[in-house]
Design a protein around this motif. Structure first.
Motif, PDB file in Angstrom:
ATOM      1  N   PHE A 111     -11.033  -0.355  -5.823  1.00  0.00           N
ATOM      2  CA  PHE A 111     -11.264  -1.034  -7.154  1.00  0.00           C
ATOM      3  C   PHE A 111     -10.140  -2.102  -7.411  1.00  0.00           C
ATOM      4  CE2 PHE A 111     -10.450  -0.707 -11.715  1.00  0.00           C
ATOM      5  CZ  PHE A 111     -12.007  -0.477 -12.380  1.00  0.00           C
TER       6      PHE A 111
ATOM      7  N   ALA B 180     -12.063  -7.424  -8.290  1.00  0.00           N
ATOM      8  CA  ALA B 180     -12.093  -9.004  -8.765  1.00  0.00           C
ATOM      9  C   ALA B 180     -12.628  -9.773  -7.656  1.00  0.00           C
ATOM     10  CB  ALA B 180     -10.833  -9.481  -9.222  1.00  0.00           C
TER      11      ALA B 180
ATOM     12  N   ARG C  68     -19.640  -3.997  -5.844  1.00  0.00           N
ATOM     13  CA  ARG C  68     -18.896  -3.390  -7.063  1.00  0.00           C
ATOM     14  C   ARG C  68     -19.836  -2.146  -7.678  1.00  0.00           C
ATOM     15  NH1 ARG C  68     -17.068  -8.249  -9.486  1.00  0.00           N
ATOM     16  NH2 ARG C  68     -18.666  -8.216 -10.833  1.00  0.00           N
TER      17      ARG C  68
ATOM     18  N   ARG D 233     -13.196  13.043 -18.494  1.00  0.00           N
ATOM     19  CA  ARG D 233     -12.779  11.681 -18.795  1.00  0.00           C
ATOM     20  C   ARG D 233     -12.991  10.911 -17.503  1.00  0.00           C
ATOM     21  NH1 ARG D 233      -7.739  10.575 -19.028  1.00  0.00           N
ATOM     22  NH2 ARG D 233      -8.153   8.679 -20.446  1.00  0.00           N
ATOM     23  N   GLU D 234     -12.823  11.260 -16.386  1.00  0.00           N
ATOM     24  CA  GLU D 234     -13.181  10.024 -15.369  1.00  0.00           C
ATOM     25  C   GLU D 234     -14.623   9.492 -15.299  1.00  0.00           C
ATOM     26  OE1 GLU D 234     -11.252  10.867 -11.592  1.00  0.00           O
ATOM     27  OE2 GLU D 234     -11.963   9.086 -10.537  1.00  0.00           O
TER      28      GLU D 234
ATOM     29  N   TRP E 211     -15.205   7.289 -18.229  1.00  0.00           N
ATOM     30  CA  TRP E 211     -14.490   5.784 -17.633  1.00  0.00           C
ATOM     31  C   TRP E 211     -15.437   5.189 -16.865  1.00  0.00           C
ATOM     32  CZ3 TRP E 211     -11.650   4.610 -12.938  1.00  0.00           C
ATOM     33  CH2 TRP E 211     -11.089   3.342 -13.046  1.00  0.00           C
TER      34      TRP E 211
ATOM     35  N   LEU F 215     -17.660   1.603 -17.397  1.00  0.00           N
ATOM     36  CA  LEU F 215     -17.391   0.307 -16.311  1.00  0.00           C
ATOM     37  C   LEU F 215     -18.621   0.187 -16.006  1.00  0.00           C
ATOM     38  CD1 LEU F 215     -14.277   1.670 -14.288  1.00  0.00           C
ATOM     39  CD2 LEU F 215     -14.435  -0.316 -15.803  1.00  0.00           C
TER      40      LEU F 215
ATOM     41  N   HIS G 250     -20.751  -1.972 -18.364  1.00  0.00           N
ATOM     42  CA  HIS G 250     -20.080  -3.230 -18.711  1.00  0.00           C
ATOM     43  C   HIS G 250     -20.556  -4.240 -17.428  1.00  0.00           C
ATOM     44  CE1 HIS G 250     -16.323  -5.407 -20.332  1.00  0.00           C
ATOM     45  NE2 HIS G 250     -17.175  -6.265 -19.731  1.00  0.00           N
ATOM     46  N   GLU G 251     -20.599  -3.564 -16.247  1.00  0.00           N
ATOM     47  CA  GLU G 251     -20.808  -4.032 -15.245  1.00  0.00           C
ATOM     48  C   GLU G 251     -22.327  -4.834 -15.302  1.00  0.00           C
ATOM     49  OE1 GLU G 251     -19.657  -4.819 -11.962  1.00  0.00           O
ATOM     50  OE2 GLU G 251     -17.733  -4.482 -13.110  1.00  0.00           O
TER      51      GLU G 251
ATOM     52  N   ASP H 232     -22.676  -7.447 -17.704  1.00  0.00           N
ATOM     53  CA  ASP H 232     -22.248  -8.815 -17.207  1.00  0.00           C
ATOM     54  C   ASP H 232     -23.289  -9.500 -16.410  1.00  0.00           C
ATOM     55  OD1 ASP H 232     -19.440  -8.736 -18.476  1.00  0.00           O
ATOM     56  OD2 ASP H 232     -18.609  -7.587 -16.690  1.00  0.00           O
TER      57      ASP H 232
ATOM     58  N   PRO I 280     -17.412 -11.302 -12.930  1.00  0.00           N
ATOM     59  CA  PRO I 280     -17.483 -11.578 -14.280  1.00  0.00           C
ATOM     60  C   PRO I 280     -16.281 -12.144 -15.065  1.00  0.00           C
ATOM     61  CG  PRO I 280     -17.053  -9.201 -13.917  1.00  0.00           C
ATOM     62  CD  PRO I 280     -17.197  -9.688 -12.765  1.00  0.00           C
TER      63      PRO I 280
ATOM     64  N   SER J  33     -12.998 -12.749 -17.229  1.00  0.00           N
ATOM     65  CA  SER J  33     -12.089 -11.682 -17.986  1.00  0.00           C
ATOM     66  C   SER J  33     -12.419 -11.515 -19.305  1.00  0.00           C
ATOM     67  CB  SER J  33     -10.684 -12.219 -17.482  1.00  0.00           C
ATOM     68  OG  SER J  33     -10.112 -11.202 -18.334  1.00  0.00           O
TER      69      SER J  33
ATOM     70  N   THR K 191     -10.716  -9.533 -21.239  1.00  0.00           N
ATOM     71  CA  THR K 191      -9.528  -8.958 -21.984  1.00  0.00           C
ATOM     72  C   THR K 191      -8.470  -9.668 -22.511  1.00  0.00           C
ATOM     73  OG1 THR K 191      -9.335  -7.908 -19.603  1.00  0.00           O
ATOM     74  CG2 THR K 191      -9.275  -6.547 -21.536  1.00  0.00           C
TER      75      THR K 191
END
Lengths: 199, 199
Positions: free
Chosen positions: B111, B115, B122, B168-169, B172, B176, B179-180, B183, B195, B197, B199
């Motif tokens: 992980f 990037a 990914r 929670r994991e 999360w 992600l 989001h992927e 993107d 993607p 950035s 943030t």
DNA sequence: TTCGTCATGTAATGGGTTACATGATTAC
DNA sequence: GTAATCATGTAACCCATTACATGACGAA
């Protein structure tokens, strides 16, 4: 760690290795299954130490001594049980409240046997654990603050998620500590009784 | 794991062992510091493999070969850098999308270098990881449902907290993955650009 | 009768740690 | 000058894992 887990589980009830492995997985589960390659040697060591003994289930009176037969070839089931020394050893482990008790490797096991642990030891371990986790949180937080601008989305994401998890653990510990404090006040004066279950 | 972490960090910039250790702690931090007893032997192995070379910082032109001097006694600083083979090796590791990639031991490292990882790899790793964590969650959840009545407050507390963390994991990872997906749609058609950035 | 699970163990191996040993450089 | 930190490495050890070897027992 394994030692204490085995002693604690056998303290509840005698059982054989195979069962022990499943119980370890259930109680300390979440992480991986314990392998036979570490379980059986541990049982052997503990038998040599005199903490546990293996009883032949076909002949319960025949307690296998420390120098037990290899049992290769025709192998029987072995039910392991704590000896008096083993019980003593477990009680001794239960009173330990030093720094190792709240490190990652041991905290889970120590917590799992909290119901059998004195309230003051419980408190010391919970507070030590919280300090330890806060330390880690602060380290991660400042490292995150320093690098925030310079790292890629994923590194940031990983660290933020890590920080959130650690934050949650601190809050969890704080709630437990509060609860302990309330219990202690209710019992008033004594500090060695386990609190009555409230769930 | 250590191998990939070292290759990835040296891929960003050459540095010496001591620095590498601090960077490992910062990037994969949260957990413990890497010890010299595992770092330096790893560097030695990797030098023998030809993935990295050590440059004498006092004489940059003098690249230390695989059979470098022991440097005992008068020891100089050694700046490690990736060789062409090392860069190749890192790229190769980056494309691996098999089951080990989403196990606990490797997921963090994989992980951390997302990037530099292809979007499809990914995605495969994130989905694999989510399945893996969901599996664990379901196991813990049913074990909790079975034992709920029979265990003490603390055991219950430990297991519930564990379950919450795992939950929670999963969330999360789901975020992600979403989001992927977004993107990927935005880039439309291509699947190998990281993607931008956001943030 | 054969398959799955229960059941016990050993041997080889692996990946890390701690403790040790050494020395250079910087700040006070 | 001396303490702290930077810096590199080895050796002994620890604790766990994987792979292997063996066999009992119940159900299909």
């Amino acid at each position: 760690m394994l030692e204490m887990a085995i002693l604690g589980l056998l303290n509840e009830a005698p059982m054989h290795g195979y069962e022990l492995r499943k119980r370890v997985l259930a109680v300390f589960g979440g992480f991986r299954a314990l392998s036979y390659g570490s379980l059986y040697p541990a049982l052997k060591r503990m038998r040599e130490q005199g903490w546990i003994c293996g009883q032949d289930p076909d002949d319960a009176s025949r307690v296998l001594p420390a120098d037990a037969p290899p049992l290769t070839g025709k192998r029987g089931k072995v039910v392991y049980a704590l000896t008096a020394e083993g019980k003593e050893r477990f009680q001794e482990l239960l009173t330990e409240g030093g720094p190792e008790a709240w490190e990652d490797e041991r905290f889970g096991v120590r917590f799992a046997f909290f119901a059998q642990t004195d309230a003051d030891v419980r408190m010391r371990i919970l507070e030590g654990r919280r300090r330890r986790v806060e330390e880690r949180r602060d380290g991660l937080r400042s490292s995150l603050a320093r690098t925030r601008q310079r790292v890629d989305r994923y590194t940031l994401e990983l660290q933020s998620h890590g920080l959130d998890s650690i934050d949650r653990e601190v809050r969890w510990l704080s709630e437990l500590i509060d609860h302990e404090t309330v219990d202690r006040r209710q019992i008033d004066g004594t500090n060695s009784q386990p609190p009555k279950s409230t769930t």
